[in-house]
Design a protein around this motif. Structure first.
Motif, PDB file in Angstrom:
ATOM      1  N   SER A  83       0.876  -1.182   0.000  1.00  0.00           N
ATOM      2  CA  SER A  83       0.000   0.000   0.000  1.00  0.00           C
ATOM      3  C   SER A  83       0.906   1.224   0.000  1.00  0.00           C
ATOM      4  CB  SER A  83      -1.015  -0.009   1.151  1.00  0.00           C
ATOM      5  OG  SER A  83      -0.401   0.040   2.413  1.00  0.00           O
ATOM      6  N   ASP A  84       0.998   1.941   1.106  1.00  0.00           N
ATOM      7  CA  ASP A  84       1.800   3.160   1.104  1.00  0.00           C
ATOM      8  C   ASP A  84       2.989   3.100   2.053  1.00  0.00           C
ATOM      9  OD1 ASP A  84       0.229   3.086   3.353  1.00  0.00           O
ATOM     10  OD2 ASP A  84      -0.363   5.184   3.278  1.00  0.00           O
ATOM     11  N   GLY A  85       3.473   1.897   2.322  1.00  0.00           N
ATOM     12  CA  GLY A  85       4.637   1.721   3.179  1.00  0.00           C
ATOM     13  C   GLY A  85       5.906   1.509   2.380  1.00  0.00           C
ATOM     14  N   GLN A  86       7.041   1.512   3.062  1.00  0.00           N
ATOM     15  CA  GLN A  86       8.339   1.352   2.416  1.00  0.00           C
ATOM     16  C   GLN A  86       8.961  -0.025   2.638  1.00  0.00           C
ATOM     17  OE1 GLN A  86      11.042   4.632   3.276  1.00  0.00           O
ATOM     18  NE2 GLN A  86       9.318   6.023   3.565  1.00  0.00           N
ATOM     19  N   LEU A  87       8.414  -0.798   3.553  1.00  0.00           N
ATOM     20  CA  LEU A  87       8.972  -2.108   3.866  1.00  0.00           C
ATOM     21  C   LEU A  87       8.383  -3.213   2.996  1.00  0.00           C
ATOM     22  CD1 LEU A  87       9.139  -2.301   7.776  1.00  0.00           C
ATOM     23  CD2 LEU A  87      11.043  -2.715   6.207  1.00  0.00           C
ATOM     24  N   LYS A  88       9.246  -4.104   2.537  1.00  0.00           N
ATOM     25  CA  LYS A  88       8.760  -5.327   1.921  1.00  0.00           C
ATOM     26  C   LYS A  88       8.260  -6.236   3.047  1.00  0.00           C
ATOM     27  CE  LYS A  88      11.792  -5.310  -2.127  1.00  0.00           C
ATOM     28  NZ  LYS A  88      12.838  -6.059  -2.879  1.00  0.00           N
ATOM     29  N   PRO A  89       7.225  -7.028   2.794  1.00  0.00           N
ATOM     30  CA  PRO A  89       6.676  -7.885   3.857  1.00  0.00           C
ATOM     31  C   PRO A  89       7.720  -8.801   4.488  1.00  0.00           C
ATOM     32  CG  PRO A  89       5.208  -7.825   1.974  1.00  0.00           C
ATOM     33  CD  PRO A  89       6.460  -7.129   1.547  1.00  0.00           C
ATOM     34  N   GLU A  90       8.627  -9.315   3.670  1.00  0.00           N
ATOM     35  CA  GLU A  90       9.668 -10.204   4.196  1.00  0.00           C
ATOM     36  C   GLU A  90      10.548  -9.466   5.199  1.00  0.00           C
ATOM     37  OE1 GLU A  90       9.264 -11.071  -0.318  1.00  0.00           O
ATOM     38  OE2 GLU A  90       9.099  -9.359   1.050  1.00  0.00           O
ATOM     39  N   SER A  91      10.911  -8.234   4.863  1.00  0.00           N
ATOM     40  CA  SER A  91      11.749  -7.438   5.761  1.00  0.00           C
ATOM     41  C   SER A  91      11.000  -7.075   7.035  1.00  0.00           C
ATOM     42  CB  SER A  91      12.216  -6.167   5.049  1.00  0.00           C
ATOM     43  OG  SER A  91      12.995  -6.471   3.912  1.00  0.00           O
ATOM     44  N   LEU A  92       9.711  -6.837   6.902  1.00  0.00           N
ATOM     45  CA  LEU A  92       8.900  -6.512   8.071  1.00  0.00           C
ATOM     46  C   LEU A  92       8.912  -7.669   9.063  1.00  0.00           C
ATOM     47  CD1 LEU A  92       5.466  -4.738   8.094  1.00  0.00           C
ATOM     48  CD2 LEU A  92       5.820  -6.794   9.447  1.00  0.00           C
ATOM     49  N   ILE A  93       8.713  -8.885   8.569  1.00  0.00           N
ATOM     50  CA  ILE A  93       8.701 -10.047   9.458  1.00  0.00           C
ATOM     51  C   ILE A  93      10.082 -10.291  10.050  1.00  0.00           C
ATOM     52  CG2 ILE A  93       8.331 -12.539   9.597  1.00  0.00           C
ATOM     53  CD1 ILE A  93       5.783 -10.971   9.494  1.00  0.00           C
ATOM     54  N   GLU A  94      11.118 -10.095   9.278  1.00  0.00           N
ATOM     55  CA  GLU A  94      12.479 -10.241   9.806  1.00  0.00           C
ATOM     56  C   GLU A  94      12.690  -9.289  10.979  1.00  0.00           C
ATOM     57  OE1 GLU A  94      15.599 -11.655   6.450  1.00  0.00           O
ATOM     58  OE2 GLU A  94      14.697  -9.684   6.092  1.00  0.00           O
ATOM     59  N   GLN A  95      12.255  -8.044  10.825  1.00  0.00           N
ATOM     60  CA  GLN A  95      12.368  -7.077  11.916  1.00  0.00           C
ATOM     61  C   GLN A  95      11.552  -7.507  13.126  1.00  0.00           C
ATOM     62  OE1 GLN A  95      12.177  -2.779  11.723  1.00  0.00           O
ATOM     63  NE2 GLN A  95      12.606  -2.840   9.523  1.00  0.00           N
ATOM     64  N   ALA A  96      10.349  -8.007  12.881  1.00  0.00           N
ATOM     65  CA  ALA A  96       9.483  -8.436  13.970  1.00  0.00           C
ATOM     66  C   ALA A  96      10.158  -9.527  14.801  1.00  0.00           C
ATOM     67  CB  ALA A  96       8.153  -8.937  13.417  1.00  0.00           C
ATOM     68  N   ILE A  97      10.845 -10.431  14.136  1.00  0.00           N
ATOM     69  CA  ILE A  97      11.551 -11.503  14.838  1.00  0.00           C
ATOM     70  C   ILE A  97      12.706 -10.939  15.659  1.00  0.00           C
ATOM     71  CG2 ILE A  97      12.986 -13.559  14.517  1.00  0.00           C
ATOM     72  CD1 ILE A  97      11.236 -14.186  12.040  1.00  0.00           C
ATOM     73  N   VAL A  98      13.470 -10.025  15.057  1.00  0.00           N
ATOM     74  CA  VAL A  98      14.609  -9.417  15.752  1.00  0.00           C
ATOM     75  C   VAL A  98      14.136  -8.624  16.969  1.00  0.00           C
ATOM     76  CG1 VAL A  98      16.450  -7.701  15.571  1.00  0.00           C
ATOM     77  CG2 VAL A  98      16.079  -9.339  13.718  1.00  0.00           C
TER      78      VAL A  98
END
Length: 237
Positions: A47-62
């Motif tokens: 939508s209007d975000g800058q994160l790819k979904p894969e990167s978002l989940i990686e951050q969530a785990i970290v």
């Protein structure tokens, strides 16, 4: 298409999408839940975000998030990519599976509530339910589908929870909007929200107190989220 809000929610879908689990979490959310334990408002490149979904989940785990929802505008494409990536990560990192957060379906939908455009968040719904498809095209709806009562009904009929996003950001008071949304049967309100975009993120005290009192008055659930549009889940931009 006009949605019959008198219809009961699809309980089969609610069970299938962990309705009880996410509702229980919303019942325990407080000012310290976000952004390190839970985050229920984030956007991706779908939508209007800058994160790819894969990167978002990686951050969530970290970060160590216990649970989250991607709430792209009128789209679940980012959620679907993230869900697939997370399932693959768990299958290839079995010894670390306990570190994986719970990921629920989410979406942010534009709607008309007492002649004001608001955003309604949906959580834990069945993304394939027919009643939701008009709202998942990547664009805001019009006519009857744009009315808040129909948006709320669609989310609930698809097995999900409907939540009024950032109630202190609109041209009408949170008092008026939450009262109106409660009359339409909305499940909750985004109580913990950072209106001043502080770094690090934190919920705005004055607005939080006001919304908490209103949610208690109408028996609504409370949620929290950073409304991240940038590349860092710990801030909004």
């Amino acid at each position: 298409m006009s949605i019959n809000i008198a219809l009961a929610p699809d309980l089969t879908n609610r069970v299938a999408n962990n309705y009880s689990q996410i509702k229980q979490i919303f019942e325990t959310i407080d000012a310290h839940s976000c952004p390190y334990s839970y985050n229920f408002h984030m956007h991706t490149v779908h939508s209007d975000g800058q994160l790819k979904p894969e990167s978002l989940i990686e951050q969530a785990i970290v970060i160590g998030l216990k649970g989250l929802a991607i709430t792209d505008h009128h789209s679940v494409a980012g959620y679907q990519v993230a869900k697939s990536w997370l399932e693959n990560w768990k299958s290839t990192n079995g010894e670390c599976e306990g570190l994986a957060p719970s990921l629920w379906s989410g979406v942010e939908i534009n709607a008309n509530l007492i002649n004001i455009e608001v955003h309604i968040l949906g959580y834990g719904f069945n993304p394939e339910h027919p009643v939701l498809q008009p709202y998942l095209t990547g664009k805001a709806t019009k006519g009857q589908e744009y009315q808040a009562d129909n948006v709320i009904a669609a989310i609930q009929q698809a097995g999900g929870l409907a939540v009024l996003a950032h109630p202190c950001r609109y041209k009408r008071s949170a008092t008026d909007l939450i009262k109106a949304a409660a009359k339409l049967g909305i499940d909750g309100v985004e109580t913990y929200y950072g209106y001043t975009h502080t770094k690090p993120w934190s919920p705005s005290p004055k607005q939080t107190e006001q919304v908490k009192k209103l949610s208690a008055t109408y028996g609504l659930l409370n949620t929290c989220g950073t409304d991240t549009h940038g590349k860092n889940l710990l801030v909004r931009l």
